[in-house]
Enzyme design. Structure first.
Site, short mmCIF file in Angstrom:
data_model
loop_
_atom_site.label_atom_id
_atom_site.label_comp_id
_atom_site.label_asym_id
_atom_site.label_seq_id
_atom_site.Cartn_x
_atom_site.Cartn_y
_atom_site.Cartn_z
N SER A 116 0.80 -1.20 0.17
CA SER A 116 -0.08 -0.05 -0.01
C SER A 116 1.05 1.33 0.09
O SER A 116 1.80 1.27 0.83
CB SER A 116 -0.98 0.05 1.37
OG SER A 116 -1.73 1.34 1.03
N VAL A 133 3.85 11.12 3.75
CA VAL A 133 2.69 11.64 2.96
C VAL A 133 1.30 11.73 3.68
O VAL A 133 0.67 12.94 2.96
CB VAL A 133 2.57 10.18 1.68
CG1 VAL A 133 1.37 10.67 0.76
CG2 VAL A 133 3.66 10.33 0.84
N GLY A 134 1.29 11.08 4.49
CA GLY A 134 -0.06 11.53 5.34
C GLY A 134 -1.35 11.08 4.90
O GLY A 134 -2.24 11.82 4.77
N LEU A 135 -1.22 10.01 4.16
CA LEU A 135 -2.59 9.35 3.61
C LEU A 135 -3.29 10.41 2.68
O LEU A 135 -4.51 10.48 2.71
CB LEU A 135 -3.59 8.89 4.75
CG LEU A 135 -2.98 7.94 5.80
CD1 LEU A 135 -3.83 7.59 6.61
CD2 LEU A 135 -2.75 6.64 4.93
N ASN A 167 -6.65 -0.91 1.41
CA ASN A 167 -6.15 -0.62 2.68
C ASN A 167 -6.73 0.52 3.44
O ASN A 167 -6.89 1.71 2.67
CB ASN A 167 -4.73 -0.17 2.30
CG ASN A 167 -3.94 0.21 3.63
OD1 ASN A 167 -3.81 1.25 3.89
ND2 ASN A 167 -2.87 -0.57 3.74
N CYS A 212 -0.05 3.73 10.64
CA CYS A 212 0.51 4.70 9.88
C CYS A 212 1.25 5.81 10.79
O CYS A 212 0.62 6.32 11.57
CB CYS A 212 -0.36 5.81 8.93
SG CYS A 212 0.34 6.90 7.93
N LYS A 267 -2.82 -4.86 9.74
CA LYS A 267 -1.26 -4.29 9.21
C LYS A 267 -0.75 -3.95 10.41
O LYS A 267 -1.11 -2.73 11.33
CB LYS A 267 -1.23 -3.52 7.86
CG LYS A 267 0.25 -3.15 7.82
CD LYS A 267 0.34 -2.36 6.28
CE LYS A 267 1.36 -1.79 5.97
NZ LYS A 267 1.51 -1.39 4.59
N ILE A 274 5.96 -5.27 8.05
CA ILE A 274 5.76 -4.30 8.87
C ILE A 274 5.55 -3.07 8.27
O ILE A 274 5.88 -2.84 6.99
CB ILE A 274 7.12 -3.97 9.67
CG1 ILE A 274 8.45 -3.54 8.69
CG2 ILE A 274 7.40 -5.10 10.72
CD1 ILE A 274 9.41 -3.01 9.40
N THR A 277 8.72 0.02 -1.25
CA THR A 277 9.76 1.22 -1.89
C THR A 277 10.50 0.54 -3.00
O THR A 277 10.54 1.46 -3.97
CB THR A 277 10.74 1.42 -0.71
OG1 THR A 277 10.06 1.68 0.33
CG2 THR A 277 11.83 2.36 -1.02
C1 LIG Z 1 5.39 6.63 0.12
C2 LIG Z 1 4.64 5.53 0.83
C3 LIG Z 1 3.60 5.67 1.22
C4 LIG Z 1 3.01 4.71 1.96
N1 LIG Z 1 1.46 4.58 2.29
C5 LIG Z 1 1.07 3.48 3.01
C6 LIG Z 1 -0.37 3.63 3.24
O1 LIG Z 1 -1.00 4.33 2.62
N2 LIG Z 1 -0.74 2.59 3.62
C7 LIG Z 1 0.07 1.46 4.36
O2 LIG Z 1 -0.62 0.66 5.05
N3 LIG Z 1 1.20 1.74 4.29
C8 LIG Z 1 1.74 2.64 3.47
N4 LIG Z 1 3.19 2.53 3.36
C9 LIG Z 1 4.07 1.61 4.06
C10 LIG Z 1 4.24 0.37 3.02
O3 LIG Z 1 3.04 -0.22 2.48
C11 LIG Z 1 5.05 -0.70 3.94
O4 LIG Z 1 4.63 -1.17 4.88
C12 LIG Z 1 6.54 -0.12 4.15
O5 LIG Z 1 6.92 0.86 3.16
C13 LIG Z 1 7.64 -1.24 4.26
O6 LIG Z 1 7.74 -1.82 3.08
P1 LIG Z 1 9.06 -1.59 1.97
O7 LIG Z 1 10.32 -1.27 2.82
O8 LIG Z 1 8.96 -2.48 0.99
O9 LIG Z 1 8.58 -0.06 1.44
C14 LIG Z 1 3.99 3.46 2.66
C15 LIG Z 1 5.04 3.46 2.15
C16 LIG Z 1 5.84 4.38 1.39
C17 LIG Z 1 7.32 4.29 1.08
#
Ligand SMILES: Cc1cc2nc3c(=O)[nH]c(=O)nc-3n(C[C@H](O)[C@H](O)[C@H](O)COP(=O)(O)O)c2cc1C
Length: 306
Positions: A23, A73-75, A101, A131, A166, A192, A267
């Site tokens: 997400s 980003v703050g949703l 999500n 978040c 989550k 995580i 990411t």
């Molecule tokens: C730019 C950005 C925006 C994200 N927005 C959300 C979100 O809207 N909801 C959520 O549950 N996690 C959000 N995440 C978290 C990711 O889904 C993920 O849990 C976290 O980045 C760890 O995985 P990664 O290291 O593969 O990015 C966001 C992460 C990033 C980098």
């Protein structure tokens, strides 16, 4: 001979392969669909949805860090109703699971969204109680066993889809939080979310992010995430979706061995639009190399040092 079966079934969610876009890093799939065949991705967890549209936080809201990034980003999102009316149909053209999500300021908001989404054409709901970038709600629900039990049990009453909770890594005992979510009715756990972090511009003597702090993600967090999946696997019986710093098939296999039944890639999707597909190919190569026929055969097959 090709006898590898990549399909997985996570609490009734049937995935053609165990790799899901995480997400917030894949939008609603539209932008990525110009570069990637979405039919090849096991599932897409869409950008975090709120009851009403949100503009998100002020910029700058991303910063690069060694082996990762911070985001605040703050949703930012167009709201759950917009998603249902304008995005589901687009995603349904592809044979990939759709995971909604959701995040809210109050438990009532989460319950209302679960109710609305239960009638929508999606495959599962992922509860973002973790978040770190919004001031009210969200992470506050996810960082105590009591808080997560309360929100999970209440949402459960309104949720007629598989419910994935989550988890935030910003806690002392992830196992206690996971157990509370399982007892309260979660069908699966994903972990995580990002680790709370900060970066400072020393010349300006100010934090780089306008929000001051943000969530750390990318390769830097992977060892923390693997350890947490390993701990949670020893605590709960429900399936685990592992994530945090996955960018290759071998990264994903670490999570599977630690106890995950599927993985999410976050990411890395921002860097390589086709990261999910590459991760999937890497898992398949590992399975062939080691004679695993099914993904489920890898889950939890870690051999601990004595
Ligand atoms: C730019 C950005 C925006 C994200 N927005 C959300 C979100 O809207 N909801 C959520 O549950 N996690 C959000 N995440 C978290 C990711 O889904 C993920 O849990 C976290 O980045 C760890 O995985 P990664 O290291 O593969 O990015 C966001 C992460 C990033 C980098």
């Amino acid at each position: 001979m090709n006898n590898t079966d990549l399909t997985v079934d996570i609490c009734g969610i049937k995935l053609k392969n165990p790799v899901i876009a995480a997400s917030g890093t894949f939008g609603f799939g539209r932008e990525h669909s110009d570069y990637v065949d979405l039919n090849k991705i096991g599932g897409i967890s869409v950008k975090g949805l709120t009851l009403n549209p949100r503009e998100g936080n002020k910029p700058p809201r991303v910063a690069e860090t060694p082996a990762g990034m911070l985001n605040s980003v703050g949703l930012q999102n167009p709201g759950v109703r917009y998603f249902i009316e304008n995005e589901i149909q687009f995603l349904r053209q592809f044979s990939t699971a759709i995971i909604a999500n959701i995040a809210g300021n109050t438990i009532e908001e989460y319950c209302e969204m679960a109710e609305i989404l239960s009638d929508a054409d999606i495959d599962a709901i992922e509860l973002n109680v973790s978040c770190p970038n919004v001031k009210a709600g969200c992470v506050a629900f996810g960082n105590t066993p009591e808080g997560i039990a309360d929100i999970t049990s209440q949402v459960r009453k309104h949720c007629r889809k598989p419910l994935i909770v989550k988890l935030t890594p910003n806690v002392t005992s992830i196992s206690d939080i996971a157990a509370a979510a399982e007892d309260a009715g979660a069908d699966a756990l994903s972990l995580i979310n990002t680790l709370l972090g900060m970066a400072i511009d020393i010349e300006a003597r100010r934090p780089i992010l306008a929000n001051n702090t943000g969530g750390l993600s990318g390769p830097a967090v992977k060892p923390v995430a693997v350890r947490m999946v390993y701990e949670v696997y020893r605590t709960v019986k429900i399936p685990i979706i592992g994530m945090g710093g996955i960018s290759t098939g071998n990264d994903a296999v670490e999570f599977l061995l630690a106890g995950a039944s599927a993985v999410m890639v976050g990411t890395a999707c921002l860097v390589y639009p086709d990261a999910c597909i590459k991760v999937c190919e890497g898992i398949e190569q590992y399975m062939k190399r080691h004679g695993f026929c099914r993904v489920a055969d890898i889950t939890g097959k870690l051999m601990l040092n004595t």
